[in-house]
Structure formats: structure tokens, C-alpha cells
Design an enzyme around this catalytic site. Structure first.
Site, PDB file in Angstrom:
ATOM      1  CG  HIS A 305      -1.557  -1.131   1.076  1.00 17.42           C
ATOM      2  ND1 HIS A 305      -1.710  -2.379   2.467  1.00 17.42           N
ATOM      3  CD2 HIS A 305      -3.034  -1.361   0.475  1.00 17.42           C
ATOM      4  CE1 HIS A 305      -2.551  -3.187   1.855  1.00 17.42           C
ATOM      5  NE2 HIS A 305      -3.318  -2.277   0.827  1.00 17.42           N
ATOM      6  CG  ASP A 375      -3.855  -5.823  -4.543  1.00 20.60           C
ATOM      7  OD1 ASP A 375      -5.208  -5.250  -4.271  1.00 20.60           O
ATOM      8  OD2 ASP A 375      -3.120  -5.913  -3.499  1.00 20.60           O
TER       9      ASP A 375
END
Length: 591
Positions: A305, A375
Site C-alpha cells: 500500500h 490488486d
């Protein structure tokens, strides 16, 4: 035929990662000669996973299909041997990942009539900000999008802090209707991250589920299957068609900063069996599952992230550990596998796996025939490297079929169209991706779930059972009461302590004097007190000074009820550690 052919990132991907994509120019190093060696080595990685450990027995073949189709599929040769336009039994030939030949033929015909702009929309599944579902529906129609991803800030709520179920259902229906615009007859992809534990976008009154590691602690594939069905049936009831679960990553323990208790176990064989079971349950309830995050996020030591982790394992190590759950998903006919934003030098150095041609070749090399989904493309590992939507055509060119949550869907759509127009993205590659996505959507719209949609909260009893079977005592007595009459509690959040107090009261225990229970929440540190209780990953228990150490793997009211029943001596702690915790080996627990 595998059960999924007949059966029906995370506390990540939050809005905080939806930054504008104005970082440095795309970083796309040339493929090296080593990549060719990797591809040649892939032929040996198609073997099925090893037999399951005793703590997580392999699922038995179902007596009847988990999804009912009409007509009932016959067992002809694979679809690849059936000629185009085949009728009868050949039309129902399985493709190896759920859909049948007839679904592919319908998708092929539909995609052949699409413009480049329409095809570009069918491979995009974006998120959006806030509660303006009408504006998002307009975007879905304008860009011909496959559907919409729902995040927590898209979920309407009531004045009491609960989910407004009628409003949410109306929103998902509106978005689905938008995805059917322009003559499309198949349902849209209305997706959500709903794993349990820290990753639950839709809260009460829908059932709250403990962390996925609970299933590893309970050690029961049938239980994981039931939970997958229970969770998905409630999602289906409010209009979701896709659930981005289960996490098929095998964790390496405290050095894994991203996955943790989202992982089912540290044992890849247990992860394989439990994740396949959970997927089976989801599909039986009519919700498409997605195993994630290939080539394995549980054994990297940084968070995608924020930046791009580097997976330093060799190809042999990946095949021996991280790939086993994904091989099991492929063998079971999983419809979707998600690739992670992980750089793997053994495959393609310096490139996120989600945008790596060699990685997609590896995924196809283990036999995967379904939809490869990236993702979230708004994560830190991507947005700093690919500007102005360029990640979208780069991922497609590499081999992705469905692009999840681009930072700017308008820019991503325009970049795909431009890449086709300029020759940077072969039209045949876009056609292939759109065809796979549309095939999956047509199949889902045609088939009937075995389990009907369920009312919000209908899974509370099952969630309670999961937590009760997962409670693990690392140290301390295995029978009798740990506390009597009175107890003190500290740590955790105010909500954790309130749930603890309510569960204690139900057991006839009051807060005040007595043993001190110290709650350890997500990302917590070792603690003292008399009884240390880990509510998420159990790693902090390793160095906690408390003489009694308990792993709970959840913070739902039902999880606290299970804990207090054990503390009061009214229920056994039957869970076993699914991963080593310091010197406490996997499998530690009361016998």
C-alpha cells in the site's frame, strides 16, 4: 469436473490510497534472458498441492453441484476440443474455471460487436468516492464499465451508525442496472472486500466475522466452507456479485506486515484447503470469489500500500510454498485470481507482479484459465511508477484481464483506448481480456446459486461457532475457570472493552477486582497483566509477560462471548496455533 465448475488487498484499498497518479514516469525494464529460463521452468509447477495436514482435511467432493444449472452439465471433453458453435453436450463443455463453452461463445459474439471504448470499459472495475451513487452510475454508463467496487465510504448509514440496508440495496441495484446499459444483458460486477476481521467494508447489521486466521485455528475445511457461504449469502442479499476473498497467502509470521491474520495459516497446505473451501461456499451463495495475492504476499516484509515490496524467494521456493494455495485454486476451477503489487526478481526484476508479463505467464503456466484481476491500482506500489492511467494498458499488455480500482478511471479508460490506437496494446489482447470478463459475467447471470440470499445478521450463529472453535490457549490452564466472579480489563479500544464487559456480564462476571485481562488489538505490542488476549494476529503474545496467553483472532461480540466462556471455565479452548508465535510452535493449544 472440479467443484467450482459446477458450484456457484484489504484492510487495504481504502480511499486513502486513491491519490492522483502524477508520479515519475512508468518504470518498465526490459525482460531479461533469465525470464525465458523462468518460463521454461514453469512446466514443472502444475502438480496438485501436497496432501493436507491433519488440522485441515481436504474437502470431499460434494454429493450434488453447489450451483444448479439447467440443463445439467454433461462431462464431455474440455471446451478447447469442442468446435466453435458446437451444440448439445459440446455447448455445455466446461472451460476449466466455471463457465461453459456456451458462455464463451455468447461472450465472443458480444465482444465482437463492441467498440474499443466499450471493450476498455469491460476490463475496468473502479471505486468511487462518497455516496453519490447516481454519479457513479452515470460514469458506468458513459465508460461502459464492467461494474463498481464498493468501499466503506460508499455504504449509506443510519443515524444509529448501522448500515442502511434498503439504501445500500437500492444503490447496488442502480449500479448493476447501469452496467447493463447499451444493450448488455449480463449482470455487472458489484464488488466488495469482505474477508472478516480487519477487512470488512459493510458492517452491522450484516454479520461480523472474525479474522480469517480463525479458520486455520479451528482447523476445519467444512467450517470454512459454511462460513464462506454464510458471508456471501448476506452480500448477495444486498446486491453484491463479487467478494474479493479469500486471502490465499501463507503468512511467515510477524515479519509479514500486510497480511497477518488475514492469512488462514502459515502452512501453505492448510491455506490451500481452507481457501478452496471458503471459495466453494462463496460461489454456492452466488458470489464470485477471488483468491489473492499471486505470487504470494504473505512472505514479503514490506507493505504494497505504501511502496513495492520485493519478494526475494527463488522460483523453487515460490513453487514449494507461496504458490501451493494458488495451484489448489486452479485445480478447483477458481474463476478469479488476483495478482499483487510485488516485485519478484526470480520472475521480472523491478516490475510489480500485477504488471509483469512473466508473472502472468507463470500464473497461466500453473493452469489458470480464468480472469486474472490486479490488486487495486491506486496503491502506493503502482501510482508512483505509472502516471496518467498508464498502469491500466501496461497491466493489460502484461496479461491482466480485469483492472481493479485505477486511481482515475477516466484516465485509465482513455489510456487503454490510446494504447490500442497507437499500437502499444495489441487489439487481440484487449479482446481476450474483455472476452474472459464477459464470459464470467454471462455465466454468473445464467446460473442459479444453491444457497439463497440471506437476511443481514443471519450468519451470527455461525460466526459465533467459528470463534468458539478457534480460541487458542498458548499458556495457562486448559480446564476450569481462569477468573471467578470479578475481573479487570484494559487495552484494546473502548469498543473492545465494552464488548468484553457485555460478555462478562452474560457469564455472571462483574468488572472490578480480580485478574487483569489485557487486550491486544491490531498492530499491538506485548503486554503484561494476568491474561494477555490477542484480538488479531497472535504475534505480540510471544513476548507478553502475562502468565496466561490466549489468541482470539477476532473482536466481534461473538468472539468476546467465546473468550469469556473459556475464561469462566464453561467452554473448552479447542483452537490450535495456525502459525508459530515466537517459541510456541504451530499446533500449540489445549489438547
Amino acid at each position: 469436473m472440479a467443484w467450482l465448475q459446477t458450484a456457484r488487498d484489504s484492510f487495504h484499498k481504502t480511499s486513502s490510497y486513491q491519490h492522483t497518479n502524477d508520479g515519475p514516469a512508468p518504470h518498465r525494464p526490459a525482460r531479461t534472458a533469465a525470464a525465458l529460463a523462468v518460463l521454461l521452468a514453469l512446466a514443472s509447477c502444475t502438480a496438485p498441492p501436497s496432501p493436507p495436514p491433519s488440522s485441515a482435511a481436504a474437502p470431499k467432493a460434494p454429493a450434488s453441484p453447489a450451483r444448479e444449472e439447467s440443463p445439467t452439465p454433461a462431462p464431455p471433453p474440455p471446451a478447447s476440443s469442442a468446435p466453435k458453435g458446437a451444440k448439445g453436450k459440446q455447448a455445455t463443455a466446461p472451460l476449466g474455471w466455471g463457465p461453459q463453452q456456451r458462455d464463451l461463445e455468447a461472450a465472443t459474439a458480444a465482444v465482437a460487436k463492441m467498440t474499443v471504448s466499450e471493450k476498455a470499459g469491460q476490463v475496468l472495475l473502479p471505486s468511487f468516492a462518497g455516496l453519490d451513487h447516481g454519479a457513479q452510475a452515470a460514469t458506468v454508463e458513459r465508460l461502459h464499465l464492467s461494474g463498481s467496487m464498493i468501499m466503506a465510504d460508499n455504504v449509506p448509514g443510519t443515524a444509529t451508525g448501522l448500515v442502511d440496508v434498503p439504501a445500500l440495496t437500492a444503490a447496488t441495484r442502480r449500479l448493476d442496472a447501469a452496467s447493463r446499459s447499451g444493450g448488455r444483458t449480463w449482470p455487472g460486477l458489484i464488488g466488495v472486500d469482505q474477508e472478516g476481521g480487519m477487512v470488512q467494508r459493510v458492517g452491522a447489521p450484516l454479520t461480523g466475522w472474525p479474522s480469517p486466521m480463525s479458520y486455520g485455528a479451528a482447523g476445519s475445511v467444512p467450517l470454512a466452507t459454511q462460513a464462506g457461504a454464510g458471508l456471501a449469502a448476506e452480500l448477495a442479499g444486498v446486491g453484491f456479485t463479487v467478494g474479493f476473498a479469500p486471502d490465499a497467502d501463507a503468512t511467515i509470521g510477524p515479519a509479514d506486515p500486510t497480511i497477518g491474520a488475514r492469512s488462514l495459516s502459515a502452512d501453505p497446505r492448510a491455506v490451500a484447503n481452507l481457501s478452496v473451501g471458503f471459495s466453494k461456499g462463496m460461489l454456492a451463495a452466488g458470489v464470485l470469489p477471488a483468491a489473492k495475492h499471486f505470487p504470494g504476499h504473505g512472505s514479503v516484509t514490506s507493505d504494497s500500500h505504501k511502496d513495492m515490496p520485493v519478494q526475494k524467494a527463488t522460483l523453487a521456493q515460490l513453487k514449494a510454498r507461496d504458490w501451493k494455495p494458488f495451484q489448489a485454486a486452479v485445480a478447483a476451477g477458481s474463476p478469479m485470481i488476483m495478482t499483487g503489487h510485488i516485485a519478484v526478481p526470480a520472475l521480472e526484476p523491478g516490475v510489480p507482479a500485477s504488471i509483469s508479463k512473466v508473472t502472468y505467464a507463470a500464473l497461466r503456466g500453473i493452469g489458470f484459465k480464468g480472469v486474472a484481476v490486479t490488486d487495486a491500482l491506486n496503491m502506493g506500489a503502482v501510482i508512483g511508477r505509472y502516471r496518467h492511467g498508464s498502469a491500466a494498458p501496461a497491466a493489460l499488455a502484461a496479461g491482466a484481464d480485469l483492472l481493479l480500482m485505477p486511481a482515475d478511471v477516466n484516465a485509465a479508460h482513455a489510456a487503454i483506448v490510446s494504447a490500442v490506437d497507437t499500437g502499444r496494446l495489441p487489439p487481440a489482447r484487449l479482446d481476450e481480456a474483455a472476452r474472459r470478463v464477459v464470459t464470467m459475467m454471462i455465466w454468473q447471470g445464467r446460473t442459479k446459486p444453491k444457497h439463497p440470499a440471506a437476511a443481514p445478521g443471519s450468519g451470527e450463529g455461525l460466526s459465533a461457532r467459528v470463534s468458539a472453535l478457534a480460541v487458542t490457549v498458548l499458556t495457562g490452564q486448559c480446564s476450569g475457570a481462569h477468573v471467578a466472579g470479578r475481573v479487570r480489563v484494559t487495552g484494546g479500544t473502548a469498543g473492545d472493552r465494552a464488548r468484553f464487559a457485555a460478555a462478562a456480564q452474560a457469564q455472571g462476571i462483574t468488572l472490578g477486582a480480580g485478574p487483569l485481562v489485557n487486550l491486544i488489538g491490531y498492530g499491538g505490542v506485548p503486554v503484561g497483566g494476568d491474561i494477555a488476549v490477542a484480538l488479531d494476529a497472535p504475534w505480540p503474545l510471544a513476548r507478553s509477560a502475562a502468565p496466561t496467553k490466549i489468541a482470539l483472532y477476532g473482536r466481534t461480540p461473538a468472539a468476546f462471548k467465546a473468550l469469556l466462556a473459556v475464561l469462566a471455565g464453561k467452554a473448552p479452548a479447542t483452537g490450535k496455533l495456525p502459525a508459530a508465535v515466537g517459541t510456541y510452535r504451530a499446533g500449540t493449544g489445549c489438547r
